[in-house]
Structure formats: structure tokens, C-alpha cells
Design an enzyme around this catalytic site. Structure first.
Site, short mmCIF file in Angstrom:
data_model
loop_
_atom_site.label_atom_id
_atom_site.label_comp_id
_atom_site.label_asym_id
_atom_site.label_seq_id
_atom_site.Cartn_x
_atom_site.Cartn_y
_atom_site.Cartn_z
N ARG A 43 42.15 37.34 55.36
CA ARG A 43 43.35 36.53 55.60
C ARG A 43 44.02 36.87 56.92
O ARG A 43 44.73 36.06 57.49
CB ARG A 43 44.37 36.77 54.47
CG ARG A 43 43.97 36.21 53.15
CD ARG A 43 44.75 36.84 52.02
NE ARG A 43 44.36 38.23 51.84
CZ ARG A 43 44.72 38.98 50.81
NH1 ARG A 43 45.52 38.50 49.91
NH2 ARG A 43 44.30 40.22 50.72
N SER A 57 47.84 38.30 45.63
CA SER A 57 48.14 38.56 44.22
C SER A 57 49.51 39.23 44.05
O SER A 57 50.22 38.95 43.08
CB SER A 57 47.06 39.43 43.59
OG SER A 57 45.85 38.74 43.56
N HIS A 102 41.20 33.44 45.87
CA HIS A 102 39.96 34.05 45.37
C HIS A 102 38.95 32.97 44.96
O HIS A 102 37.77 33.06 45.28
CB HIS A 102 40.27 34.93 44.14
CG HIS A 102 41.14 36.11 44.41
ND1 HIS A 102 42.27 36.41 43.67
CD2 HIS A 102 41.07 37.09 45.35
CE1 HIS A 102 42.84 37.51 44.12
NE2 HIS A 102 42.13 37.94 45.15
N LYS A 119 45.57 53.26 38.36
CA LYS A 119 46.37 52.24 39.05
C LYS A 119 47.02 51.32 38.03
O LYS A 119 46.34 50.79 37.15
CB LYS A 119 45.46 51.44 39.99
CG LYS A 119 46.18 50.76 41.12
CD LYS A 119 45.20 50.14 42.09
CE LYS A 119 45.82 48.91 42.73
NZ LYS A 119 44.84 48.10 43.44
P1 ADP Z 1 44.84 40.85 46.86
O1 ADP Z 1 44.47 41.45 48.19
O2 ADP Z 1 45.51 39.50 46.96
O3 ADP Z 1 45.58 41.80 45.96
P2 ADP Z 1 42.25 41.50 45.86
O4 ADP Z 1 42.42 42.88 46.35
O5 ADP Z 1 41.88 41.33 44.43
O6 ADP Z 1 43.51 40.58 46.08
O7 ADP Z 1 41.21 40.74 46.78
C1 ADP Z 1 39.84 40.66 46.56
C2 ADP Z 1 39.19 39.95 47.74
O8 ADP Z 1 39.72 38.63 47.86
C3 ADP Z 1 39.43 40.62 49.10
O9 ADP Z 1 38.24 40.45 49.88
C4 ADP Z 1 40.57 39.81 49.68
O10 ADP Z 1 40.60 39.85 51.07
C5 ADP Z 1 40.21 38.42 49.16
N1 ADP Z 1 41.36 37.53 49.07
C6 ADP Z 1 42.51 37.74 48.41
N2 ADP Z 1 43.35 36.68 48.54
C7 ADP Z 1 42.71 35.79 49.33
C8 ADP Z 1 43.05 34.50 49.87
N3 ADP Z 1 44.24 33.95 49.65
N4 ADP Z 1 42.14 33.85 50.62
C9 ADP Z 1 40.93 34.44 50.88
N5 ADP Z 1 40.55 35.65 50.42
C10 ADP Z 1 41.41 36.32 49.67
#
Ligand code: ADP
Length: 156
Positions: free
Chosen positions: A90, A129, A17, A41
Site C-alpha cells: 500500500r 485492518s 485483502h 498477540k
Molecule cells: P493489515 O496490514 O491491514 O493489518 P495484514 O497484516 O493481515 O493486514 O496484511 C496481510 C497482507 O495484505 C500484507 O501483504 C498487506 O500488505 C496486504 N494488505 C493489507 N491491506 C491491503 C490493502 N488494502 N490493499 C492491498 N494489500 C493489502
């Protein structure tokens, strides 16, 4: 001024992130990290904990704002007069999901909000995450995956 909203659950906020935020700052004047709050959630960290964890990462970066948001992101975009949603991709799974979201958001927003997709850096593309939560659950070392500021909040 160009503003991007980076939405997510950030449970917790990882180096993946943080990399998207850093790269977003090269494209936009301001990046607003919007932590989506969904009372239905179950999360590992409460909304307030996540707000604190992420805010501590950007205490010295005035171009990053961190906030909680309950509701549609297009409503936040209108309120902030944001130009774009910033997303990280990703995999094809992320891509397909983001394609749908971008189409819907463009259609239901007025003025229409663009979506900017940044590919995850190869060394961060396996970082999610949910994996970090699993490691934390089992007491494993997660220092390779989280920003220092988040780590020190978690250890408290
Ligand atoms: P996760 O999908 O890991 O639970 P989130 O839903 O909070 O995390 O993700 C928020 C944004 O960050 C989304 O656009 C997701 O694709 C992006 N994101 C999450 N992890 C990564 C990463 N390792 N590299 C690039 N973008 C990421």
C-alpha cells in the site's frame, strides 16, 4: 501447478485483502490464505473466527484454500511446495517491510521461495485492518470495507 501463499493476520479480512486474492488467482493456480497465529498477540477476532470469516468468502472458489498457521511461513511453503509468497503493497512502509521479509525468506527457505508484490488498487490503499477494528470498536458502519461474507459473520 503454481501455488502462492498469502500470509497475514487478517484481523479482519478486508476488501483490500480480497482484491489481492482475486488478482493472485490470475497469476497462480492456487492461492492459500495463511492466517498467522500468534498466541502472544491480542486480536479482535480469534483465529477460528477469522478462519470462518475468510472461508465463507471462498466457499465457492476451489482454487482458494484458507488455513491457520503457527510458525515460520517458509516451513509452510516447504510443506505445501508453494512457489511464492503473495503480498500487497500500500505504501513505502509496506514496501520496506516486504523487502526485508522477501530477502530473509529467500535466504532461509530451501528451495528458495520467491515473493510476488502486488500494488494495492488506489481506492483500497488506505484500507487497513487496524482502522476497521477501530471503527468496529466504536460501532461505526464498516460495510464499505469488508466483503459481504465477512460482514454477515460479524453481525451474527
Ligand atoms: P493489515 O496490514 O491491514 O493489518 P495484514 O497484516 O493481515 O493486514 O496484511 C496481510 C497482507 O495484505 C500484507 O501483504 C498487506 O500488505 C496486504 N494488505 C493489507 N491491506 C491491503 C490493502 N488494502 N490493499 C492491498 N494489500 C493489502
Amino acid at each position: 501447478m503454481k501455488t502462492a501463499i498469502f500470509p497475514g493476520s487478517f484481523d479482519p479480512f478486508t476488501l483490500g485483502h480480497a482484491d489481492i486474492v482475486q488478482r493472485g488467482l490470475q497469476l497462480f493456480d492456487k492461492v492459500v490464505i495463511a492466517i498467522g497465529v500468534n498466541p502472544d498477540k491480542k486480536t479482535m477476532f480469534s483465529a477460528e473466527e477469522r478462519l470462518q470469516q475468510i472461508s465463507s468468502c471462498y466457499a465457492d472458489q476451489p482454487r482458494v484454500e484458507v488455513m491457520l498457521w503457527q510458525g515460520l511461513m517458509v516451513d509452510l511453503a516447504r510443506q505445501l511446495q508453494a512457489d511464492c509468497f503473495l503480498k500487497g503493497v500500500r505504501s513505502v512502509v509496506d514496501f520496506e517491510y516486504e523487502r526485508t521479509m522477501a530477502a530473509v525468506n529467500a535466504q532461509i527457505s530451501d528451495p528458495s521461495v520467491e515473493t510476488c508484490l502486488l500494488y494495492a488498487r488506489p481506492e483500497l490503499e488506505s484500507l487497513q485492518s487496524s482502522v476497521v477494528r477501530e471503527l468496529l470498536h466504536h460501532g461505526a458502519d464498516v460495510s464499505a470495507f469488508l466483503p459481504q461474507a465477512v460482514l454477515s459473520q460479524i453481525k451474527r
